[in-house]
Structure formats: structure tokens, C-alpha cells
Design a protein around this motif. Structure first.
Motif, short mmCIF file in Angstrom:
data_model
loop_
_atom_site.label_atom_id
_atom_site.label_comp_id
_atom_site.label_asym_id
_atom_site.label_seq_id
_atom_site.Cartn_x
_atom_site.Cartn_y
_atom_site.Cartn_z
N GLU A 1 84.54 -12.51 133.46
CA GLU A 1 86.55 -12.17 133.62
C GLU A 1 87.16 -11.82 135.26
O GLU A 1 87.82 -12.62 135.22
CB GLU A 1 86.68 -11.06 132.32
CG GLU A 1 86.48 -11.52 130.74
CD GLU A 1 87.64 -12.16 130.35
OE1 GLU A 1 88.79 -12.18 131.49
OE2 GLU A 1 87.39 -12.88 129.40
N SER B 1 82.30 -16.61 127.61
CA SER B 1 81.07 -15.13 127.12
C SER B 1 80.46 -15.16 126.07
O SER B 1 80.24 -16.10 125.79
CB SER B 1 82.88 -14.07 127.36
OG SER B 1 83.13 -14.87 125.75
N TYR B 2 80.22 -14.10 126.58
CA TYR B 2 77.98 -14.13 125.82
C TYR B 2 78.92 -13.37 124.27
O TYR B 2 79.48 -12.35 124.78
CB TYR B 2 76.94 -13.45 125.91
CG TYR B 2 77.04 -13.85 126.86
CD1 TYR B 2 75.72 -14.80 126.18
CD2 TYR B 2 76.66 -13.66 128.29
CE1 TYR B 2 75.34 -15.96 127.45
CE2 TYR B 2 76.09 -14.07 129.25
CZ TYR B 2 74.81 -15.96 128.91
OH TYR B 2 74.12 -15.89 129.62
N ASP C 1 71.39 -6.22 134.06
CA ASP C 1 73.28 -6.82 135.19
C ASP C 1 72.32 -6.74 137.32
O ASP C 1 72.01 -6.22 137.23
CB ASP C 1 73.55 -6.15 134.93
CG ASP C 1 73.41 -3.89 134.56
OD1 ASP C 1 72.12 -4.13 135.76
OD2 ASP C 1 73.43 -3.37 133.64
N ASN D 1 72.93 -6.84 130.10
CA ASN D 1 74.05 -6.70 129.40
C ASN D 1 75.33 -7.30 129.47
O ASN D 1 75.73 -7.63 130.17
CB ASN D 1 74.08 -5.50 131.31
CG ASN D 1 75.32 -4.18 130.11
OD1 ASN D 1 75.97 -4.88 129.58
ND2 ASN D 1 75.44 -3.44 131.73
N ALA D 2 75.28 -7.98 128.20
CA ALA D 2 75.98 -8.84 127.80
C ALA D 2 77.46 -8.43 128.28
O ALA D 2 78.76 -8.96 129.01
CB ALA D 2 76.16 -8.95 126.05
N SER D 3 78.28 -7.34 128.42
CA SER D 3 79.47 -7.19 129.27
C SER D 3 79.38 -6.89 130.23
O SER D 3 79.87 -6.98 130.90
CB SER D 3 79.45 -4.99 128.24
OG SER D 3 79.75 -4.15 127.20
N PHE D 4 77.80 -6.74 131.29
CA PHE D 4 78.29 -6.99 132.24
C PHE D 4 78.39 -8.74 132.61
O PHE D 4 79.99 -8.41 133.65
CB PHE D 4 76.93 -6.49 133.01
CG PHE D 4 76.60 -6.90 134.88
CD1 PHE D 4 77.57 -6.30 135.17
CD2 PHE D 4 76.19 -8.07 134.80
CE1 PHE D 4 77.70 -6.74 136.67
CE2 PHE D 4 75.95 -8.47 136.22
CZ PHE D 4 76.52 -7.93 137.19
N TYR D 5 78.33 -9.61 132.19
CA TYR D 5 77.85 -10.76 132.24
C TYR D 5 80.00 -11.28 131.85
O TYR D 5 80.14 -12.33 132.13
CB TYR D 5 76.95 -11.76 131.42
CG TYR D 5 75.70 -11.41 132.04
CD1 TYR D 5 75.19 -12.59 132.46
CD2 TYR D 5 75.02 -10.21 131.85
CE1 TYR D 5 73.99 -12.58 133.61
CE2 TYR D 5 73.58 -9.67 132.68
CZ TYR D 5 73.29 -11.36 133.93
OH TYR D 5 71.96 -12.01 133.54
N ASN D 6 79.69 -10.51 130.51
CA ASN D 6 80.82 -10.82 130.68
C ASN D 6 81.96 -10.88 131.08
O ASN D 6 83.33 -10.89 131.61
CB ASN D 6 81.88 -10.55 129.10
CG ASN D 6 80.71 -11.13 128.27
OD1 ASN D 6 80.39 -12.16 128.57
ND2 ASN D 6 80.41 -10.48 126.69
N GLN D 7 82.31 -8.95 131.35
CA GLN D 7 83.45 -8.76 132.27
C GLN D 7 83.71 -9.18 133.76
O GLN D 7 84.63 -9.56 134.95
CB GLN D 7 83.29 -7.38 132.40
CG GLN D 7 83.78 -6.56 130.86
CD GLN D 7 83.14 -4.64 131.01
OE1 GLN D 7 83.15 -4.29 131.50
NE2 GLN D 7 83.30 -4.52 129.83
N GLU D 8 82.17 -8.72 134.52
CA GLU D 8 82.06 -8.90 135.74
C GLU D 8 81.94 -10.52 136.59
O GLU D 8 82.66 -11.06 137.21
CB GLU D 8 80.48 -8.33 136.89
CG GLU D 8 80.43 -8.74 138.05
CD GLU D 8 81.55 -7.64 138.48
OE1 GLU D 8 81.52 -7.88 139.96
OE2 GLU D 8 82.24 -6.56 138.19
#
Length: 415
Positions: free
Chosen positions: A143, A151-152, A105, A133-140
Motif C-alpha cells: 500500500e 497484497s497477501y 518484517d 507478517n502479512a500485515s507488514f507486507y500489505n501495508q508497508e
């Protein structure tokens, strides 16, 4: 036919047929291409490894520049490999395509820089891996910025199963892989993937599934973002998750990814008459006056670049004639050329269908149906009878009014 181009810059290409007909304007077509000396790529390695061969970008680097060391300098693609810690020293707008390979990230500042880079015409290619960091890619990136088209999701194949994913073996509809519709080119069906992220598309996003797995899930997604392009892979750029990097198909896939980004940059150089010309220009154009002119016109239109997040944009909505247009900045001198052509449908020799003719009759009060040019000319002249004398009648009425005013003043003075 192949032509060797000696120097970078804008080139005009014209195709013409020697044929005499009633509409000579469509007997030739001109387009503009931009020749580049070298395509600049930046590879951000999220897992450099203890040696070059262990790095996340090893196979990617060799696919981009598949030539011996002595030919690297003269090759048309250049690459610069860095780790995430060196990104602050890099001016990313100097590159054409940026690859993220298993990058965990990064800061919001870099996210915004990448977002501006893509929306201003650059290309971004994202490969995941164990480090991301899949959450970072998805949220930042997905989204918040709408930079990634998907999204991953969960890891594929499902944990505990012995299945291995294969790439689709036929039905290659996307330009990235249409090469493999030719049986002589082989197949992608022998590419095995041991681990991948599920890619979940966002509703309303302008994106396309470029490659699928044999179970129907997306392996690669392509999307136009602003003036740029994004490719999102579901598996890694090395052989830890799949064997694509050691397959012959990896090289043409990587080169087609880069080629499609460059094509996207220049997609606005050839438009149709009536379209709006939009072009990304450097920061140096801001607050400076430029001109746009048709190559056959002696007059030019003055235009200013509009400020954008990373430079400026030029928009011109008076593309009223086919041909080549020149966009010029005087100080310092810079030139951008683009071409406008008439809609090919206007040259369609097929006759209108019955329903089309009836529809025209409904919306037109002066419908003339004939295949003879003389009959059409005669009918138009017949419709116009009397239309030519109205200026004379108007002039006569004006003269009578002036005469009446003169006489009234004259007689009033005599009294």
C-alpha cells in the motif's frame, strides 16, 4: 548459433542481408548487449534452521548454483546468504537480485532501501512462509511503497478442506513458463501446493500473473517497478508449503526469474529512433559532464546526470538516427552503448488498405498515389513549380528597397 564472450562489457551485434533495393537502410540491424562476468544475488533467510538443509534458502541456493563445489567460483551466478540481522552490514546496491525467503518484517529504513534498489533497476523476489507478517507486507510494501504488486489475502486451500492446489497444466502465456508449452518439456501440473497465500492484485498496477493454480488463483505475479522488476510468490521457497523445490521445474523457473531481471536492466539499450534513451548511472556520475554521440558522427552532445534517490539518471531525447550511440564519462572513463533502429513497420511491403488511403487523403492537401518512383518524383516536381523562384523575388524586392532609400537620401542632400 552460440558465441563465447571473452570479457564483460558492451558488445555490438549486427545482422545484414546482401540485397539491393530502394531502401537499403533496413537491410541491416544492430543491437547492443551487455555481457556480465557474474550475476550477484543476495538471499535473506527468514528461517535459517539448525542445519543447512533445514534453512529456508537451501533449495533456492542449489537452484541458483546447481554445480559441484569445485565449479562454484567459475559459475555465472554468485549468491550470498544472510539472516535479517546482518543486513545492516550489506551494501544492497552491489547486488542484481535480492530474494526474501520467509522474512517476518523489517525496519522502514530497509523498506526504503529495497524500494530504491528496485526502482533503480534491481530485482526483488519474495517468498512467503509461516514467519511472515502479512500485515507488514500489505501495508508497508504494497500500500505505502507500491513495491509489491499484490497484497497477501487468506490462506489457500481453505482450512479444513482436504484439497491440494496444483499448478496450471497448460496455457503457459508468460515468458517465465512458456518453456512448458512444449510437451517434451513436461508439465507444471504435477507440482502440488499444500499451503499458499491468496494474492490480491491492486487495480492500476502494471503486473502480470506468471503462473496460476488449477483453481484460477495466482501462484506467481510479476511486475515492473520503476527500472526494476518484482516477482511475488504465493507459497514458500522450501518444501514446507509445496513440493516445487524438489521438482525439475524449480531450477529453470529460478534461472528465468533472474534472467528476466537482468533483461529488464538492459531493456533500454535497444530503442527505436525517436524514443528517449533513459539509463541508470552510478552516483559517481552526478555533477560530471558526459557526452552522447552517434558512432558515425564527429560531434557529440554534452549531457548531465539527474539526481535520483539512489544515484542518477541520464536522459537523451535526440535519438534521430539509427545506429549505435556512445555515452561517455571522461573522468573516470566509463562507456555505455545503446542502439537505435527504425520502426519495422516502416519497412512493411504491404499496400495500404482502402480506408487507410482515404484517411490520408482527408488529412493531406498534397496526396500522391502511385507505385512508380518516377511518377512520384515527377508529381513532386510539378507541385514544386514556382517554389524555387521565391528567394529570387524576395532578393529583388530587397534590392529595390535599398535603391529607393539610396535615391531618396541622394536627392534630399542636393536640395
Amino acid at each position: 548459433a552460440f558465441v563465447e564472450i571473452d570479457s564483460p562489457g558492451y558488445l555490438r551485434i549486427k545482422a545484414q542481408i546482401d540485397y539491393t533495393d530502394s531502401k537499403s537502410v533496413d537491410n541491416s540491424r544492430e543491437i547492443v548487449i551487455r555481457a556480465v562476468e557474474k550475476i550477484q544475488t543476495l538471499l535473506i533467510d527468514g528461517e535459517p534452521g539448525r542445519s543447512i538443509t533445514e534453512s529456508e534458502t537451501f533449495f533456492l541456493q542449489n537452484a541458483l548454483i546447481p554445480v559441484p563445489e569445485e565449479l562454484i567460483e567459475s559459475f555465472f551466478i554468485s549468491s550470498n546468504i544472510i539472516n535479517l540481522g546482518s543486513i545492516q552490514d550489506i551494501e544492497i546496491k552491489d547486488y542484481d537480485v535480492i530474494f526474501l525467503a520467509n522474512v517476518p518484517d523489517f525496519s522502514n529504513e530497509l523498506s526504503n532501501r529495497l524500494n530504491d534498489f528496485v526502482k533503480s533497476g534491481g530485482g526483488l523476489v519474495v517468498f512467503p512462509g509461516d514467519n511472515i507478517n502479512a500485515s507488514f507486507y500489505n501495508q508497508e510494501l504494497h500500500e505505502k511503497l507500491n513495491l509489491l504488486p499484490a497484497s497477501y489475502g487468506k490462506i489457500l486451500p481453505i482450512e479444513g478442506s482436504n484439497s491440494v492446489l496444483s499448478l496450471q497444466a497448460s496455457g503457459y502465456n508468460h515468458p517465465l513458463v512458456e518453456l512448458w508449452n512444449d510437451p517434451g518439456a513436461g508439465t507444471l501440473g504435477d507440482v502440488k501446493t499444500f499451503k499458499a497465500f491468496e494474492l490480491i492484485l491492486k487495480d492500476g498496477v502494471d503486473s502480470n500473473i506468471a503462473i496460476q493454480y488449477n483453481n484460477g488463483s495466482a501462484a506467481v505475479i510479476e511486475a515492473d517497478v520503476g527500472l526494476g522488476k518484482v516477482y511475488q510468490f504465493s507459497s514458500s521457497a522450501d518444501t514446507e508449503w509445496n513440493d516445487l523445490p524438489v521438482k525439475a521445474a524449480f531450477l529453470p523457473i529460478v534461472h528465468r526469474v533472474v534472467g528476466s531481471v537482468i533483461s529488464r536492466m538492459d531493456s533500454g539499450l535497444n530503442i527505436q529512433v525517436g524514443d528517449t534513451f533513459i539509463r541508470k548511472v552510478p552516483q559517481s556520475w552526478i555533477n560530471k559532464e558526459a557526452t552522447i554521440s552517434h558512432s558515425k558522427s564527429e560531434t557529440a552532445t554534452f549531457i548531465n546526470a539527474e539526481i535520483s534517490d539512489d544515484g542518477g539518471n541520464v536522459q537523451f531525447n535526440q535519438v534521430n538516427s539509427s545506429g549505435i550511440y556512445d555515452l561517455k564519462l571522461t573522468e573516470p572513463f566509463e562507456l555505455i552503448q545503446f542502439s537505435a533502429t527504425s520502426d519495422p513497420r516502416e519497412s512493411n511491403p504491404e499496400k495500404l488498405s482502402g480506408p487507410q488511403i482515404e484517411r490520408l487523403k482527408e488529412i493531406s492537401s498534397n496526396f500522391i498515389e502511385s507505385s512508380s518512383l518516377n511518377e512520384i518524383t515527377s508529381a513532386i516536381n510539378q507541385k514544386r513549380k514556382g517554389a524555387e523562384i521565391w528567394p529570387l523575388l524576395l532578393l529583388a524586392a530587397l534590392l529595390l528597397t535599398l535603391l529607393e532609400l539610396y535615391l531618396s537620401q541622394k536627392f534630399s542632400q542636393e536640395k
